[in-house]
Design a protein around this motif. Structure first.
Motif, short mmCIF file in Angstrom:
data_model
loop_
_atom_site.label_atom_id
_atom_site.label_comp_id
_atom_site.label_asym_id
_atom_site.label_seq_id
_atom_site.Cartn_x
_atom_site.Cartn_y
_atom_site.Cartn_z
N ASP A 83 29.35 77.66 40.84
CA ASP A 83 29.95 78.79 40.16
C ASP A 83 30.01 78.56 38.65
O ASP A 83 29.73 79.46 37.86
CB ASP A 83 31.37 78.97 40.72
N GLU A 84 30.34 77.36 38.31
CA GLU A 84 30.44 77.00 36.89
C GLU A 84 29.05 77.11 36.25
O GLU A 84 28.88 77.66 35.17
CB GLU A 84 31.01 75.57 36.83
N LEU A 85 28.04 76.61 36.97
CA LEU A 85 26.65 76.68 36.50
C LEU A 85 26.24 78.16 36.35
O LEU A 85 25.65 78.56 35.34
CB LEU A 85 25.74 75.97 37.50
N TYR A 86 26.56 78.94 37.38
CA TYR A 86 26.23 80.36 37.39
C TYR A 86 26.81 81.06 36.16
O TYR A 86 26.12 81.81 35.47
CB TYR A 86 26.77 80.97 38.68
N GLY A 144 21.60 85.32 41.30
CA GLY A 144 22.29 84.58 42.35
C GLY A 144 21.71 83.19 42.52
O GLY A 144 20.53 82.96 42.23
N ILE A 145 22.56 82.26 42.95
CA ILE A 145 22.11 80.88 43.20
C ILE A 145 22.61 80.50 44.59
O ILE A 145 23.73 80.85 44.98
CB ILE A 145 22.72 79.87 42.21
N ALA A 146 21.80 79.76 45.34
CA ALA A 146 22.24 79.28 46.66
C ALA A 146 21.68 77.90 46.93
O ALA A 146 20.58 77.56 46.46
CB ALA A 146 21.77 80.24 47.74
N ARG A 185 26.98 79.29 47.76
CA ARG A 185 26.43 80.42 47.00
C ARG A 185 27.23 80.73 45.76
O ARG A 185 28.45 80.50 45.76
CB ARG A 185 26.46 81.67 47.87
N ALA A 186 26.56 81.25 44.75
CA ALA A 186 27.26 81.75 43.56
C ALA A 186 26.55 83.00 43.10
O ALA A 186 25.32 83.10 43.22
CB ALA A 186 27.26 80.68 42.46
N GLY A 187 27.31 83.95 42.56
CA GLY A 187 26.74 85.20 42.07
C GLY A 187 26.23 86.06 43.21
O GLY A 187 26.72 85.99 44.33
N GLY A 190 20.03 83.35 49.27
CA GLY A 190 20.56 82.60 50.41
C GLY A 190 19.47 82.26 51.42
O GLY A 190 19.38 81.13 51.90
N ASP A 191 18.59 83.24 51.73
CA ASP A 191 17.48 82.98 52.66
C ASP A 191 16.55 81.91 52.11
O ASP A 191 16.14 80.99 52.82
CB ASP A 191 16.62 84.25 52.85
#
Ligand code: GLU
Length: 458
Positions: free
Chosen positions: A9-12, A39-41, A51-53, A199-200
């Protein structure tokens, strides 16, 4: 919030502020993407997903499908035939370059369009529809859920994809494509139009990281050897003409696509995916590259960072090891008097080359004296690589030739393997039993070791 999600989350948040790059528009429908979608997963080897974003935004997979379809064709054809049909050399050129080998027409690698189209054509199927269906099933198994298509993006690419068709016709005329060029490019456009989320993609990448076993569903999707070859090709060819700089800065096998998707793989560690549509001039997601660069630096993920072997492999080495068996005063005196003859060496953790070399060094030091019983305590060993097992066996055979008796304590499956492969060794399911057996031999007046030759070698 768990610590991994918090870090993500911090990275996002940090990368969200980054602007620049252009959303791809040569496929008209892609130009409609929201440049702010991001988004990042991450999926771990334990199958946990972080997950983030907007990690649930759907977008078309585009070129991120290429390594997975390569893995499918590789499974169908086997490594030698595959290599004969599609090369593995980085082209150093843009994704849509005409990079065909002079003479043979063989495309440079499966990560540029020409190679990817040739690869799609190599997927075994009775016809184009069956081929598309197989590819969709295959990608779905990697993702661990049923995937579908974006029909608008498919139609948009089919309406404008003449450059890819031209590549296919060129390959056909050069003899490197046997299927119908028009049909094969349609199948390739279908494959590119499969809808995924970050996410996928993280689960798909994690499946490659996990040697082909989907860590979320537990399904073996692809053979380990195929997963390794696929990662090798991603490492050298996955990032278009930015592949060299990527390996330098991030140091992970990766693949990006024009819709803004990007996957990276930490072999044996995790799969990560980023989605953010604006692309840099090399065609890679600006935020994707920034996020992975920061993550790799922060967590020291670069593959060329050799792992630091912090944990000691050898736990103890000692002469005069004693079991917990009750012994009479006379027996105890005898055992203590001959203390140099039962030698115990303990080891723990994974035995790869470095650890095995350490362990053999400790064994050598311990058996320097007169022949005795060597108790090798492998109870806390969690894994032995085949090469390390062979190295260990050769080292112990050498010790046995010098008159020592080899006694091993190990857990299954090492116990069964030791009993099967080394009949001259004595194998026990605990260190105490192993030492007690040596004591019994010693008390019975047995020789320090039965002459190994008489027992059929050691
Ligand atoms: N479908 C796209 C094309 O062939 C994929 C390109 C990419 O993602 O690099 O043009």
């Amino acid at each position: 919030m768990d610590p991994v999600t918090r870090a993500l989350d911090e990275l996002y948040r940090r990368i969200s502020g980054l602007r620049g790059g252009e959303v791809a528009s040569y496929i008209p429908e892609l130009a409609r993407a929201d440049p702010e979608d991001f988004g990042i997963a991450i999926t771990s080897m334990g199958g946990r997903c972080y997950r983030a974003g907007r990690a649930d935004s759907e977008f078309t997979i585009q070129s991120v499908s290429k390594p997975f379809v390569y893995a499918l064709a590789l499974t169908d054809l086997g490594p030698d035939e595959m290599l004969g049909r599609v090369g593995v050399e980085p082209s150093g050129e843009a994704f849509n370059a005409v990079s065909l080998e002079p003479g043979t027409g063989r495309p440079a690698n499966p990560m540029v369009n020409a190679g990817a189209i040739a690869t799609t054509a190599l997927v075994s199927a009775s016809g184009p529809e069956a081929r598309s269906a197989r590819i969709l099933d295959w990608l779905s198994a990697f993702a661990g859920r049923r995937l579908g298509y974006d029909e608008e993006v498919y139609a948009s690419e089919a309406a404008t994809g003449d450059r890819n068709r031209a590549l296919a016709y060129l390959m056909r005329s050069a003899g490197s494509l046997r299927e119908d060029p028009y049909e094969v490019t349609a199948t390739y456009f279908r494959q590119c139009s499969v809808l995924v989320t970050a996410g996928d993609l993280a689960v798909m990448a994690a499946t490659l990281a996990n040697g082909g076993l989907n860590p979320v569903t537990g399904e073996r999707v692809v053979d380990r050897g195929v997963a390794v070859r696929t990662l090798a090709v991603m490492a050298t060819c996955g990032m278009y003409d930015g592949a060299g700089e990527w390996l330098l800065n991030v140091g992970l096998p990766a693949k990006s696509g024009v819709s803004g998707g990007l996957i990276a793989v930490g072999p044996g560690r995790f799969g990560v995916a980023v989605y953010s549509p604006p692309l840099d001039p090399a065609g890679n997601s600006v935020r994707g590259v920034a996020a992975l660069t920061a993550m790799s630096e922060r967590l020291a993920l670069h593959l060329m960072h050799a792992p630091v072997h912090l944990a000691a492999t050898v736990t103890d080495t000692g002469h005069g090891a004693r079991s917990s068996r009750a012994r009479s005063a006379e027996q105890a005196a005898l055992l203590n008097g001959s203390s140099r003859r039962i030698i115990a060496v303990g080891a723990q953790g994974e035995l790869e080359f470095t650890e095995t070399e350490q362990l053999l060094g400790a064994v050598e030091g311990a058996v320097a004296g007169p022949p005795g019983w060597l108790v090798l305590d492998l109870m806390a060993v969690t894994g032995i690589r085949p090469g390390s097992a062979a190295m260990l066996a050769a080292g112990l055979a050498d010790v046995a030739r010098r008159g020592h008796r080899i006694v091993v304590a190990a857990q299954e499956p090492f116990l069964a393997a030791a009993a099967d492969e080394h009949p001259a060794w004595q194998a026990f399911a605990s260190r105490d039993d192993a030492v007690a057996w040596c004591e019994d031999q010693l008390l019975a007046g047995g020789p320090p070791a039965d002459p190994p030759a008489a027992r059929g070698g050691g």
